[in-house]
Design a protein around this motif. Structure first.
Motif, short mmCIF file in Angstrom:
data_model
loop_
_atom_site.label_atom_id
_atom_site.label_comp_id
_atom_site.label_asym_id
_atom_site.label_seq_id
_atom_site.Cartn_x
_atom_site.Cartn_y
_atom_site.Cartn_z
N VAL A 159 -4.99 -4.51 3.72
CA VAL A 159 -3.88 -4.92 4.57
C VAL A 159 -3.17 -6.08 3.87
CG1 VAL A 159 -3.17 -5.78 6.83
CG2 VAL A 159 -5.14 -4.22 6.65
N PRO A 160 -1.99 -5.88 3.31
CA PRO A 160 -1.30 -6.97 2.61
C PRO A 160 -0.98 -8.11 3.56
CG PRO A 160 -0.27 -4.83 2.17
CD PRO A 160 -1.21 -4.63 3.30
N VAL A 198 0.86 -1.18 0.00
CA VAL A 198 0.00 0.00 0.00
C VAL A 198 0.90 1.23 0.00
CG1 VAL A 198 -1.90 -1.17 1.14
CG2 VAL A 198 -0.20 0.00 2.52
N THR A 199 0.42 2.30 -0.56
CA THR A 199 1.29 3.46 -0.81
C THR A 199 1.06 4.61 0.15
OG1 THR A 199 -0.31 4.34 -2.41
CG2 THR A 199 1.43 2.90 -3.26
N ALA A 244 -15.27 -7.76 -1.50
CA ALA A 244 -16.38 -6.92 -1.93
C ALA A 244 -16.05 -5.45 -1.76
CB ALA A 244 -17.65 -7.27 -1.14
N ARG A 245 -15.22 -5.13 -0.77
CA ARG A 245 -14.85 -3.74 -0.53
C ARG A 245 -13.46 -3.40 -1.05
NH1 ARG A 245 -14.06 -1.51 3.89
NH2 ARG A 245 -13.26 -3.30 5.06
N GLY A 246 -12.67 -4.42 -1.36
CA GLY A 246 -11.30 -4.17 -1.77
C GLY A 246 -10.45 -3.63 -0.65
N ALA A 247 -10.81 -3.98 0.59
CA ALA A 247 -10.11 -3.48 1.77
C ALA A 247 -10.14 -4.58 2.83
CB ALA A 247 -10.77 -2.20 2.28
N GLY A 248 -9.48 -4.31 3.95
CA GLY A 248 -9.36 -5.31 5.00
C GLY A 248 -10.44 -5.18 6.05
N VAL A 280 -8.43 -9.93 7.64
CA VAL A 280 -8.94 -10.75 6.54
C VAL A 280 -9.35 -9.80 5.42
CG1 VAL A 280 -10.72 -12.39 5.81
CG2 VAL A 280 -9.76 -12.53 8.13
N HIS A 281 -8.92 -10.11 4.20
CA HIS A 281 -9.28 -9.26 3.06
C HIS A 281 -10.76 -9.41 2.73
CE1 HIS A 281 -8.79 -6.88 -0.53
NE2 HIS A 281 -9.31 -7.86 -1.27
#
Length: 419
Positions: free
Chosen positions: A407-408, A11-12, A379-383, A375-376
């Motif tokens: 969250v990678p 993430v940037t 549906a939201r593209g987020a953690g 946990v990814h």
């Protein structure tokens, strides 16, 4: 390339968000911070030769208080060179991002900003506390097994509850081993010298070299070594003394192990029972899993329950040759009952990348508490921070805290309760 894309992609931006939305109910007794560390490599010049684990560390954290998710923060660990990326712990009232291989920890403030490098566990030989340092819940001591490339010894370092080094013991080795983790009991330190080690500053697997397992009294003294067939050791679940034996539950994998591609192995859960003259190995669970955790109050003592992750870190599904894939064991958390020899699985969706889960105690019972994991949420593209009841492990999550960022997949963290 794999470790720069998909579930590993960095993430940037550093993000701060307050009053996070929640599905379900956050248990009111969970008051503290859940923090997790991991590499977040940006600006890689040649992705084709990128080694996962290199690059700036990033700590992700959620603050829970009285049934609310007060904030989420992600912060780079701002240190020069290769940064602390492996773990994040609390000791002597301070928070530290942890490294290994001779790199010092970095202190973080309450909002996860970097204060600076520090010498937690520092010894006269220049060693510091290692990434998998372990707290003894009864003494408050912090125990580390630290290695440093170029040194043919490792150090067992003991730091008291106030942060002062009270003992360090050097253990001679034939070369510098890659000693990512170790085991601690009430009376012993258990370490291993696997085929993975350092030739100068190059870490590589040496074919044909056996694995040696050493048992040393916690107060120092002679190390009793046992030689077994070559095996890679990933992480320790827990260990304890049992009469004249030492019992160690840990994750192992057949080699060779490539530091550039750590997800290429197939890790499984084993139990070692070590006596004066022998080491007996038993397979506890042959399904691929790693990142084992325990109720920290049971560290170094006999226990019943352990938790692990069947994570896409290892490119799931990974099954024995000829066996059908088990979709229920892709991105899942596992609760092991080591007394009964059974396991429960809480499965997430195939695209719900799942990392290490940590135990947050809510009472005196060994499984009276909750499991917290990032946990990814595709549906939201987020953690999401997912909270599971340890006593209703296969039931619906108690709560999902919806984070504003992805969250990678990363490494290790801890639940740091308010004191």
């Amino acid at each position: 390339m794999r470790y720069l894309e998909g579930d590993f992609a960095p993430v940037t931006e550093e993000i701060t968000a307050f009053d996070l939305p929640v599905t379900g109910r956050i248990p009111a007794e969970l008051n503290g911070r859940y923090l997790r560390n991991g590499p977040n490599a940006l600006g890689v010049e040649d992705p084709a030769v990128h080694i996962w684990g290199m690059g700036q560390g990033m700590v992700h954290g959620v603050r829970l208080r009285e049934g609310r998710a007060e904030w989420y923060r992600n912060r780079f660990v701002r240190t020069p060179g290769f940064a602390p990326i492996v773990n994040v712990i609390e000791h002597a009232g301070r928070t530290f991002a942890m490294a290994e291989g001779g790199l010092p920890p970095a202190e973080l403030d309450a909002e996860l900003d970097t204060v600076g490098l520090c010498a937690l566990g520092g010894t006269a030989e220049g060693f510091t506390a290692g990434a998998h340092s372990k707290h003894d819940p009864r003494t408050g001591e912090l125990h580390s097994l630290s290695y440093m490339p170029g040194h043919a010894f490792v150090q067992h370092i003991v730091t008291d509850a106030g942060g002062t080094v009270v003992r360090s013991v050097s253990i001679p080795m034939a070369r510098t081993p890659f000693l990512h983790d170790f085991a601690l009991t009430e009376n012993h330190v258990v370490l291993w010298d696997t085929p993975l080690g350092f030739d100068g500053f190059e870490c590589r697997w040496e074919p044909g070299r056996p694995t040696r397992v050493g048992v040393m009294p916690r107060a120092g003294g002679e190390v009793r070594w046992h030689e077994i067939e070559p095996v890679h050791v990933s992480h320790t679940l827990n260990a304890y003394d049992d009469g004249g034996s030492v019992v160690v539950d840990l994750v192992t994998a057949q080699g060779p192990f490539d530091p550039a591609d750590p997800g290429a192995i197939r890790p499984v859960l084993d139990r070692w029972t070590i006596t004066q003259n022998a080491l007996h190995q038993r397979r506890v669970d042959d399904r691929p899993q790693d990142f084992p955790r325990v109720n920290e109050a049971r560290l170094t003592r006999p226990y019943r329950y352990g938790y692990s992750a069947a994570t896409s870190f290892y490119g799931m599904p990974s099954v024995p040759e000829g066996a059908p894939p088990d979709d229920a064991f892709v991105n899942a958390l596992v609760k092991h009952d080591l007394e009964r020899g059974t396991a429960e699985v809480h499965a997430f969706g195939r695209d719900e990348a799942t990392g290490e889960a940590v135990f947050a105690a809510a009472g005196e019972g060994e499984d009276d508490g909750y499991l917290l994991a990032y946990v990814h949420n595709p549906a939201r593209g987020a953690g999401d921070l997912v909270i599971l009841s340890a006593q209703d492990f296969t039931g619906e999550p108690v709560a999902r805290v919806h984070l504003p960022a992805r969250v990678p997949l990363g490494l290790h963290g801890n639940w740091l309760p308010d004191r």
